[in-house]
Design an enzyme around this catalytic site. Sequence first.
Site, PDB file in Angstrom:
ATOM      1  N   LYS A 165      15.506  44.474  11.819  1.00 15.96           N
ATOM      2  CA  LYS A 165      14.040  44.767  12.085  1.00 15.96           C
ATOM      3  C   LYS A 165      13.607  43.974  13.504  1.00 15.96           C
ATOM      4  O   LYS A 165      12.919  44.393  14.183  1.00 15.96           O
ATOM      5  CB  LYS A 165      13.037  44.236  10.756  1.00 15.96           C
ATOM      6  N   ASP A 203       8.348  46.639   8.243  1.00 15.94           N
ATOM      7  CA  ASP A 203       8.016  45.187   7.499  1.00 15.94           C
ATOM      8  C   ASP A 203       7.323  45.691   6.172  1.00 15.94           C
ATOM      9  O   ASP A 203       7.386  46.849   5.696  1.00 15.94           O
ATOM     10  CB  ASP A 203       7.119  44.256   8.262  1.00 15.94           C
TER      11      ASP A 203
END
Length: 213
Positions: A124, A142
């Site tokens: 991420k 997320d």
Amino acid sequence: MSKQLHYNVLRQIFERFRESEPEPKGELEHTNAYTLLVAVALSAQATDKGVNRATRALFAKVSTPQEMVDLGEETLIEHIKTIGLYRNKAKNVMKLSRILVEEFGGEVPNSRAALESLPGVGRKTANVVLNMWWGMPTQAVDTHIFRVANRTGIAPGKDVVAVERAIEDNIPADFQHHAHHWLILHGRYVCKARKPNCGVCVIEEFCQKDGVE
């Protein structure tokens, strides 16, 4: 889980997002690729606002990996101790800074594999840096994006990697660059976890509302 929306519906959804916010921006404050990398690494399990409060004074002193190494771990801790997991994050920031100096000539690499080789940098974080600094159409999934993608049917998936792939596979290419920012901002301010503000949602007519009473 919601069913994947049709291509034509997805195009209408992202046209709405683009009309409402043509150039969405990430909310983490930074001055270059290195300070962006540090800010994103610090933001895990923390809010962007909290990270920004902690890094303003830090980034006024530090803007390169060598400057971070010279600053030292204890001084870094003093700057970021209001952020959750600050001791472990400080260790990782110091380690990745040394690696950047010793192995990458003090520069932040622009490949996912190289970024993910750094301590405290996962998929991420790498995707955020690649998207925000180098303009790559990467998707940093997320909790906000995972919720919005599944609730609406924009990109359903059982885990973050599945949602990331669904975004890349199904959202029209001309929206890929800004897709993760549109989705994260929508999840943060409109399509909230407990009380989604459907009354102001620009895509409500297309939403499958999975998980919303």
